[in-house]
Design a protein around this motif. Structure first.
Motif, PDB file in Angstrom:
ATOM      1  N   ARG A   1       0.828  -1.193   0.000  1.00  0.00           N
ATOM      2  CA  ARG A   1       0.000   0.000   0.000  1.00  0.00           C
ATOM      3  C   ARG A   1       0.866   1.247   0.000  1.00  0.00           C
ATOM      4  O   ARG A   1       1.867   1.320   0.690  1.00  0.00           O
TER       5      ARG A   1
ATOM      6  N   ASP B   1       0.107   4.407   0.970  1.00  0.00           N
ATOM      7  CA  ASP B   1       0.004   5.322   2.117  1.00  0.00           C
ATOM      8  C   ASP B   1      -0.911   4.738   3.166  1.00  0.00           C
ATOM      9  O   ASP B   1      -1.982   5.260   3.449  1.00  0.00           O
ATOM     10  N   PRO B   2      -0.529   3.608   3.776  1.00  0.00           N
ATOM     11  CA  PRO B   2      -1.414   2.896   4.694  1.00  0.00           C
ATOM     12  C   PRO B   2      -1.923   3.714   5.856  1.00  0.00           C
ATOM     13  O   PRO B   2      -3.054   3.552   6.260  1.00  0.00           O
TER      14      PRO B   2
ATOM     15  N   LEU C   1      -5.795   5.390   5.999  1.00  0.00           N
ATOM     16  CA  LEU C   1      -6.977   4.708   5.499  1.00  0.00           C
ATOM     17  C   LEU C   1      -8.221   4.944   6.341  1.00  0.00           C
ATOM     18  O   LEU C   1      -9.309   5.080   5.808  1.00  0.00           O
TER      19      LEU C   1
ATOM     20  N   TRP D   1      -3.261  11.878  -0.725  1.00  0.00           N
ATOM     21  CA  TRP D   1      -3.781  10.601  -0.232  1.00  0.00           C
ATOM     22  C   TRP D   1      -5.294  10.512  -0.429  1.00  0.00           C
ATOM     23  O   TRP D   1      -5.853   9.418  -0.527  1.00  0.00           O
TER      24      TRP D   1
ATOM     25  N   ARG E   1      -6.069   8.786  -3.918  1.00  0.00           N
ATOM     26  CA  ARG E   1      -5.542   7.457  -4.203  1.00  0.00           C
ATOM     27  C   ARG E   1      -6.528   6.364  -3.775  1.00  0.00           C
ATOM     28  O   ARG E   1      -7.266   6.511  -2.799  1.00  0.00           O
ATOM     29  N   ALA E   2      -6.517   5.273  -4.509  1.00  0.00           N
ATOM     30  CA  ALA E   2      -7.458   4.184  -4.241  1.00  0.00           C
ATOM     31  C   ALA E   2      -7.294   3.625  -2.845  1.00  0.00           C
ATOM     32  O   ALA E   2      -8.265   3.226  -2.200  1.00  0.00           O
ATOM     33  N   GLU E   3      -6.054   3.575  -2.364  1.00  0.00           N
ATOM     34  CA  GLU E   3      -5.820   3.032  -1.019  1.00  0.00           C
ATOM     35  C   GLU E   3      -6.004   4.091   0.061  1.00  0.00           C
ATOM     36  O   GLU E   3      -5.854   3.801   1.252  1.00  0.00           O
TER      37      GLU E   3
ATOM     38  N   ASN F   1      -9.896   7.459  -2.014  1.00  0.00           N
ATOM     39  CA  ASN F   1     -10.413   7.070  -3.324  1.00  0.00           C
ATOM     40  C   ASN F   1     -11.417   8.093  -3.856  1.00  0.00           C
ATOM     41  O   ASN F   1     -12.519   7.756  -4.285  1.00  0.00           O
TER      42      ASN F   1
END
Length: 363
Positions: free
Chosen positions: A2, A4-5, A8, A327, A330-332, A335
């Motif tokens: 990932r 940018d964990p 989330l 961030w 991004r999808a992770e 999104n």
């Protein structure tokens, strides 16, 4: 892996109503006509920074924009414990080394992010299974090894990240506090970091300080208490993930209260989403209204920062440089591919809030 964990499951913004008064000068700022954004680092009488990640170092357009606009770089993920700490208390600083080397080779100063965070490390630092003596010893070893690796290379460090409860009612309980004490783990972290890198400015870093006044007040009381306990805190980091709907004046009030402690202040992770987090009601605001709210609140933040004594203006950092770097898109992350929460658009052109910041910086 990932990208940018840590971002989330984050950011519960205060949903306060806002009325943009006719006298709000910043809200009425015109859109930027010039398609080429002047370098932000040339406008700011203090370091201007943004985040960077290893995969971005291979993108010529990102490198060009980063070197054009920034004098400081914050590693976005490469220095988080999730990346640096492995099973059995093993370390991997390779990605961190690469980001720091890029900054060094290109004349950028580096702000370290982040050493101790409630959100990470519990899988290795398991307070239920690791004996207390070993927990404390490994805690000290991690900080001294990590921070000491870059001794003399970093302008500052986010030593403890986000210790205050979400709503500002007290502090977060976590694996660090259970093993080492609520204040104890923070004092210990600052002491170890100071020994490892004595010339760096050591920060306590937190979010929603402007958005939720109760959280801002709890945070500042914590800083005062830790200082009295001997923690070598050298600065205050306010992440400034701004809720653009907060009332006018709320940002200024927090910055004034923070300044009263006399410490350097870092706007450390600025972004200002157009879309609301959570909630069940449809968002009926027009794009123009959202942009006006952005301009007003970001302009207020920049003006409040400029009002600080010069010695207290450590740096002004955006969490990503262009909209496409955020961030939030991004999808992770969140999104939200249409989100526009930074000063520059995907092509590096100025967004509306850019002009409010530029004008504030030049006053």
């Amino acid at each position: 892996m990932r990208a940018d964990p840590p971002r989330l499951n984050r950011r519960a913004f205060l949903a306060a109503p806002i009325a943009l008064a006719a006298c709000d000068r910043i809200a009425a700022a015109p859109s930027v006509a010039d398609p080429v954004a002047r370098p932000l680092k040339s406008l700011a009488p203090f370091p201007f920074g943004a985040t960077g990640m290893t995969w971005q170092l291979d993108q010529p357009d990102w490198v060009e924009q980063m070197l054009r606009h920034c004098s400081q770089l914050t590693p976005e993920w490469e220095q988080k414990m999730e990346r640096t700490l492995g099973p059995g208390f093993t370390y991997d600083f390779g990605p961190s080394d690469r980001v720091v080397a890029f900054a060094r080779d290109n004349g950028l100063r580096v702000h370290g992010h982040t050493v101790i965070w409630y959100s990470q490390g519990a899988d290795v630092f398991d307070d239920a299974t690791v004996p207390r003596a070993r927990f404390a010893a490994e805690y000290d070893r991690y900080i001294s090894t990590f921070v000491g690796r870059y001794r003399g290379q970093m302008a500052g460090w986010d030593v403890v990240n986000e210790p205050v409860a979400e709503d500002g009612d007290g502090l977060r309980e976590c694996h660090w506090s259970r093993a080492l004490g609520m204040d104890g783990y923070m004092v210990r972290a600052f002491e170890q970091a100071k020994q490892a890198d004595p010339d760096a400015v050591l920060f306590l870093n937190e979010y929603n300080l402007e958005n939720i006044p109760a959280k801002g007040a709890t945070f500042l009381k914590l800083v005062e208490r830790l200082l009295k306990l001997g923690a070598p805190i050298g600065g205050i980091g306010t992440q400034s993930h701004l809720n653009i709907e907060i009332p006018a004046g709320q940002i200024t009030a927090f910055m004034r209260d923070a300044a009263s402690l006399g410490l350097p202040i870092h706007v450390s992770e600025l972004d200002f989403p157009m879309q609301r987090d959570g909630g069940h009601l449809p968002d009926l605001r027009s794009t123009a209204e959202r942009r006006a709210q952005q301009v007003a609140r970001v302009g207020e933040l920049a003006e409040a920062f400029m009002a600080l004594p010069e010695r207290q203006r450590y740096a002004f950092t955006t969490w990503g440089l262009r909209d496409s770097d955020s961030w939030l898109v991004r999808a992770e992350g969140k999104n939200r591919p249409d989100e526009s929460a930074l000063l520059l658009d995907a092509e590096g052109r100025p967004n509306p809030a850019y002009q409010a910041v530029a004008e504030a910086f030049q006053r």
